[in-house]
Design a protein around this motif. Structure first.
Motif, mmCIF file in Angstrom:
data_model
loop_
_atom_site.group_PDB
_atom_site.id
_atom_site.type_symbol
_atom_site.label_atom_id
_atom_site.label_comp_id
_atom_site.label_asym_id
_atom_site.label_seq_id
_atom_site.Cartn_x
_atom_site.Cartn_y
_atom_site.Cartn_z
ATOM 1 N N ASN A 122 3.142 77.235 2.639
ATOM 2 C CA ASN A 122 3.646 78.147 1.609
ATOM 3 C C ASN A 122 3.718 77.545 0.206
ATOM 4 O O ASN A 122 4.264 78.163 -0.701
ATOM 5 C CB ASN A 122 5.010 78.764 1.985
ATOM 6 C CG ASN A 122 4.853 79.725 3.136
ATOM 7 O OD1 ASN A 122 3.895 80.486 3.202
ATOM 8 N ND2 ASN A 122 5.792 79.674 4.061
ATOM 9 N N SER A 123 3.182 76.341 0.036
ATOM 10 C CA SER A 123 3.025 75.848 -1.326
ATOM 11 C C SER A 123 1.867 76.628 -1.949
ATOM 12 O O SER A 123 1.070 77.238 -1.242
ATOM 13 C CB SER A 123 2.756 74.344 -1.341
ATOM 14 O OG SER A 123 1.647 74.011 -0.540
ATOM 15 N N ASN A 163 13.299 76.295 -8.638
ATOM 16 C CA ASN A 163 13.394 75.562 -7.374
ATOM 17 C C ASN A 163 14.724 75.869 -6.723
ATOM 18 O O ASN A 163 15.774 75.705 -7.331
ATOM 19 C CB ASN A 163 13.251 74.060 -7.615
ATOM 20 C CG ASN A 163 11.826 73.668 -7.892
ATOM 21 O OD1 ASN A 163 10.902 74.314 -7.419
ATOM 22 N ND2 ASN A 163 11.636 72.624 -8.659
ATOM 23 N N GLU A 164 14.641 76.335 -5.493
ATOM 24 C CA GLU A 164 15.848 76.726 -4.781
ATOM 25 C C GLU A 164 16.585 75.513 -4.213
ATOM 26 O O GLU A 164 17.762 75.588 -3.934
ATOM 27 C CB GLU A 164 15.500 77.703 -3.664
ATOM 28 C CG GLU A 164 14.990 79.015 -4.209
ATOM 29 C CD GLU A 164 14.492 79.946 -3.118
ATOM 30 O OE1 GLU A 164 14.786 79.698 -1.933
ATOM 31 O OE2 GLU A 164 13.825 80.918 -3.467
ATOM 32 N N THR A 181 11.799 71.069 -2.808
ATOM 33 C CA THR A 181 10.551 71.646 -3.310
ATOM 34 C C THR A 181 10.409 71.378 -4.797
ATOM 35 O O THR A 181 11.387 71.227 -5.522
ATOM 36 C CB THR A 181 10.473 73.161 -3.036
ATOM 37 O OG1 THR A 181 11.573 73.803 -3.669
ATOM 38 C CG2 THR A 181 10.480 73.450 -1.544
ATOM 39 N N SER A 218 7.843 71.971 -8.542
ATOM 40 C CA SER A 218 6.881 72.801 -9.262
ATOM 41 C C SER A 218 6.477 72.076 -10.539
ATOM 42 O O SER A 218 7.130 71.133 -10.977
ATOM 43 C CB SER A 218 7.491 74.173 -9.578
ATOM 44 O OG SER A 218 8.679 74.012 -10.328
ATOM 45 N N ASN A 256 6.692 75.524 -4.852
ATOM 46 C CA ASN A 256 7.104 75.452 -3.452
ATOM 47 C C ASN A 256 6.468 74.252 -2.743
ATOM 48 O O ASN A 256 6.168 74.309 -1.555
ATOM 49 C CB ASN A 256 6.774 76.763 -2.717
ATOM 50 C CG ASN A 256 7.674 76.967 -1.517
ATOM 51 O OD1 ASN A 256 8.839 76.584 -1.541
ATOM 52 N ND2 ASN A 256 7.135 77.548 -0.466
ATOM 53 N N LYS A 274 6.581 70.708 -1.146
ATOM 54 C CA LYS A 274 7.557 69.807 -0.530
ATOM 55 C C LYS A 274 7.364 68.385 -1.049
ATOM 56 O O LYS A 274 6.268 67.998 -1.451
ATOM 57 C CB LYS A 274 7.410 69.857 0.988
ATOM 58 C CG LYS A 274 7.820 71.208 1.561
ATOM 59 C CD LYS A 274 7.665 71.233 3.075
ATOM 60 C CE LYS A 274 8.169 72.526 3.664
ATOM 61 N NZ LYS A 274 7.472 73.711 3.212
#
Length: 96
Positions: free
Chosen positions: A33-34, A51-52, A56, A58, A72, A74
Motif C-alpha cells: 500500500n505504499s 503521516n498517521e 510510515t 512520505s 505510506n 514503511k
C-alpha cells in the motif's frame, strides 16, 4: 509519463493514469500500500500525505517540471524510495 524514464522501486502492482485538461496524474501502487504519485501539468498540485504514525513516511519533490510524492512508505523501505527519488533528482527525467 510513459515517454520518460522513471526510477522507481520494484514491486509496482497497479499503474494508472488519469488525464485532465492541463496534464495528467500517474499513480503507482505497491503490494504493501505504499505509493508514488506523479503530476505533470498546470492548475493542480499534490499535497504531502499526513503521516498517521511514525512507521510510515512520505516525501515530495519537483523534478524537471514534474511533481512527485511518495507516501505510506514503511520505515524498512524508506531508503529504497529515497534512493529512487534522489537518483531522479540528480539525473533529471530522461526522455525515452
Amino acid at each position: 509519463m510513459s515517454d520518460y524514464y522513471l526510477t522507481l522501486p520494484i514491486g509496482i502492482e497497479k499503474n494508472q493514469v488519469e488525464s485532465y485538461e492541463e496534464g495528467f496524474y500517474q499513480d503507482f501502487v505497491y503490494s504493501d500500500n505504499s505509493y508514488v504519485i506523479i503530476l505533470r501539468g498546470g492548475n493542480a498540485g499534490l499535497e504531502l500525505p499526513k503521516n498517521e504514525n511514525s512507521e510510515t513516511h512520505s516525501r515530495k519533490e519537483y523534478i524537471d517540471g514534474t511533481e512527485m510524492v511518495y507516501g505510506n512508505v514503511k520505515t524498512e523501505r524508506k531508503a529504497e524510495f529515497d534512493k529512487a527519488f534522489d537518483i531522479m533528482k540528480e539525473n533529471g527525467l530522461k526522455k525515452k
